[in-house]
Scaffold this motif. Structure first.
Motif, PDB file in Angstrom:
ATOM      1  N   GLY A  97       0.479  -1.688  -0.355  1.00  0.00           N
ATOM      2  CA  GLY A  97       0.592  -0.145  -0.163  1.00  0.00           C
ATOM      3  C   GLY A  97       1.192   1.405  -0.102  1.00  0.00           C
ATOM      4  O   GLY A  97       1.905   1.511  -0.841  1.00  0.00           O
ATOM      5  N   GLU A  98       0.931   2.150   1.694  1.00  0.00           N
ATOM      6  CA  GLU A  98       2.102   3.320   0.937  1.00  0.00           C
ATOM      7  C   GLU A  98       3.187   3.247   0.879  1.00  0.00           C
ATOM      8  O   GLU A  98       3.856   3.965   0.795  1.00  0.00           O
ATOM      9  N   GLY A  99       4.188   1.420   0.892  1.00  0.00           N
ATOM     10  CA  GLY A  99       5.206   1.747   0.777  1.00  0.00           C
ATOM     11  C   GLY A  99       5.391   1.084  -1.057  1.00  0.00           C
ATOM     12  O   GLY A  99       6.119   0.620  -1.287  1.00  0.00           O
ATOM     13  N   TRP A 100       4.367   1.411  -1.464  1.00  0.00           N
ATOM     14  CA  TRP A 100       4.674   1.240  -3.143  1.00  0.00           C
ATOM     15  C   TRP A 100       6.286   2.315  -3.516  1.00  0.00           C
ATOM     16  O   TRP A 100       6.049   3.673  -2.707  1.00  0.00           O
ATOM     17  N   ILE A 101       7.193   2.020  -4.177  1.00  0.00           N
ATOM     18  CA  ILE A 101       7.893   2.628  -5.216  1.00  0.00           C
ATOM     19  C   ILE A 101       7.889   3.425  -5.659  1.00  0.00           C
ATOM     20  O   ILE A 101       8.117   3.941  -6.138  1.00  0.00           O
ATOM     21  N   LEU A 102       7.267   2.682  -7.326  1.00  0.00           N
ATOM     22  CA  LEU A 102       7.154   3.608  -8.134  1.00  0.00           C
ATOM     23  C   LEU A 102       6.080   3.605  -9.452  1.00  0.00           C
ATOM     24  O   LEU A 102       4.977   2.468  -8.829  1.00  0.00           O
ATOM     25  N   LYS A 103       5.324   4.541 -10.135  1.00  0.00           N
ATOM     26  CA  LYS A 103       4.549   4.179 -11.465  1.00  0.00           C
ATOM     27  C   LYS A 103       5.175   4.068 -13.211  1.00  0.00           C
ATOM     28  O   LYS A 103       5.884   4.800 -12.441  1.00  0.00           O
ATOM     29  N   LEU A 104       4.625   3.227 -13.224  1.00  0.00           N
ATOM     30  CA  LEU A 104       5.170   3.027 -14.876  1.00  0.00           C
ATOM     31  C   LEU A 104       4.056   3.490 -15.814  1.00  0.00           C
ATOM     32  O   LEU A 104       2.873   2.559 -15.491  1.00  0.00           O
ATOM     33  N   GLU A 105       4.131   3.974 -16.793  1.00  0.00           N
ATOM     34  CA  GLU A 105       3.387   3.228 -17.347  1.00  0.00           C
ATOM     35  C   GLU A 105       3.923   2.756 -18.567  1.00  0.00           C
ATOM     36  O   GLU A 105       4.969   2.884 -19.334  1.00  0.00           O
ATOM     37  N   LEU A 106       3.032   1.194 -18.690  1.00  0.00           N
ATOM     38  CA  LEU A 106       3.677   0.659 -19.363  1.00  0.00           C
ATOM     39  C   LEU A 106       4.247   0.401 -20.673  1.00  0.00           C
ATOM     40  O   LEU A 106       3.043   0.756 -21.479  1.00  0.00           O
ATOM     41  N   SER A 107       5.357  -0.282 -21.174  1.00  0.00           N
ATOM     42  CA  SER A 107       4.959  -0.382 -22.926  1.00  0.00           C
ATOM     43  C   SER A 107       5.237  -1.536 -23.426  1.00  0.00           C
ATOM     44  O   SER A 107       5.032  -1.594 -24.713  1.00  0.00           O
ATOM     45  N   ASN A 108       4.724  -2.372 -22.784  1.00  0.00           N
ATOM     46  CA  ASN A 108       4.698  -4.084 -22.876  1.00  0.00           C
ATOM     47  C   ASN A 108       3.661  -4.608 -21.577  1.00  0.00           C
ATOM     48  O   ASN A 108       4.920  -5.397 -21.898  1.00  0.00           O
ATOM     49  N   PRO A 109       3.035  -4.217 -21.813  1.00  0.00           N
ATOM     50  CA  PRO A 109       1.243  -5.537 -20.839  1.00  0.00           C
ATOM     51  C   PRO A 109       1.873  -7.253 -20.913  1.00  0.00           C
ATOM     52  O   PRO A 109       1.935  -7.616 -20.236  1.00  0.00           O
ATOM     53  N   ALA A 110       2.333  -7.484 -22.397  1.00  0.00           N
ATOM     54  CA  ALA A 110       2.429  -9.226 -22.542  1.00  0.00           C
ATOM     55  C   ALA A 110       3.742  -8.930 -21.904  1.00  0.00           C
ATOM     56  O   ALA A 110       4.059 -11.001 -21.290  1.00  0.00           O
ATOM     57  N   GLU A 111       4.380  -8.833 -21.013  1.00  0.00           N
ATOM     58  CA  GLU A 111       5.790  -9.059 -20.462  1.00  0.00           C
ATOM     59  C   GLU A 111       4.754  -9.452 -19.048  1.00  0.00           C
ATOM     60  O   GLU A 111       5.971 -10.135 -18.392  1.00  0.00           O
ATOM     61  N   LEU A 112       4.086  -9.502 -18.493  1.00  0.00           N
ATOM     62  CA  LEU A 112       3.457  -9.723 -17.940  1.00  0.00           C
ATOM     63  C   LEU A 112       3.366 -10.423 -17.767  1.00  0.00           C
ATOM     64  O   LEU A 112       3.184 -11.705 -16.351  1.00  0.00           O
ATOM     65  N   ASP A 113       3.395 -10.835 -18.879  1.00  0.00           N
ATOM     66  CA  ASP A 113       2.755 -13.085 -18.367  1.00  0.00           C
ATOM     67  C   ASP A 113       4.540 -13.297 -18.007  1.00  0.00           C
ATOM     68  O   ASP A 113       4.592 -14.919 -17.539  1.00  0.00           O
ATOM     69  N   ASN A 114       5.184 -12.658 -17.991  1.00  0.00           N
ATOM     70  CA  ASN A 114       7.028 -13.606 -17.472  1.00  0.00           C
ATOM     71  C   ASN A 114       6.598 -13.514 -16.353  1.00  0.00           C
ATOM     72  O   ASN A 114       7.965 -14.303 -15.690  1.00  0.00           O
ATOM     73  N   LEU A 115       6.401 -13.193 -15.067  1.00  0.00           N
ATOM     74  CA  LEU A 115       5.433 -12.848 -14.015  1.00  0.00           C
ATOM     75  C   LEU A 115       5.394 -13.889 -13.237  1.00  0.00           C
ATOM     76  O   LEU A 115       4.198 -14.167 -13.863  1.00  0.00           O
TER      77      LEU A 115
END
Length: 128
Positions: A97-115
């Motif tokens: 929650g409050e301890g998040w580090i950064l926000k990204l504008e995703l350039s390749n959402p398909a990479e999330l499948d690698n997680l």
């Protein structure tokens, strides 16, 4: 799996990402902060920086050690959690929650499948 929220994706480097539209919110996991101990400093990336998946983007320093931070997906940093500069302990108190580090504008959402999903990450942390 109480400390592994099901709605997040996880890296084997112990970062998490929550996707909201084309924005990915990134932090470190409960497991990571627990292993680190009391966090005393966080090095944040610059807003506007382009990051690739698995690229090192900063460090988190605890009373025990210093650990590199790796980006779980590619994108442009659009915001950093400046509260961590004066209150790095937020990572220990509320890593998802409050301890998040950064926000990204995703350039390749398909990479999330690698997680990893929550179940796979939970199993990974128990492998030792």
């Amino acid at each position: 799996m109480a400390n592994v929220p099901a709605d997040l994706k996880y890296s084997k480097e112990h970062e998490w990402i929550r996707v909201e539209g084309n924005i990915g919110i990134v932090g470190i996991t409960w497991f990571a902060q627990d292993q680190l101990g009391d966090v005393v400093f966080v090095e944040l990336p610059e807003v506007g920086r382009e990051l690739k998946q698995n690229e090192q983007f900063g460090v988190v320093e605890s009373v025990k050690t210093v650990s590199d931070l790796y980006c779980p997906a590619s994108g442009k940093v659009v915001e950093v959690n400046t509260k961590l500069e004066s209150s790095p302990e937020l990572i220990n108190q509320d890593p998802y929650g409050e301890g998040w580090i950064l926000k990204l504008e995703l350039s390749n959402p398909a990479e999330l499948d690698n997680l990893l999903d929550a179940a796979a990450y939970d199993a990974f942390t128990k492998e030792g």
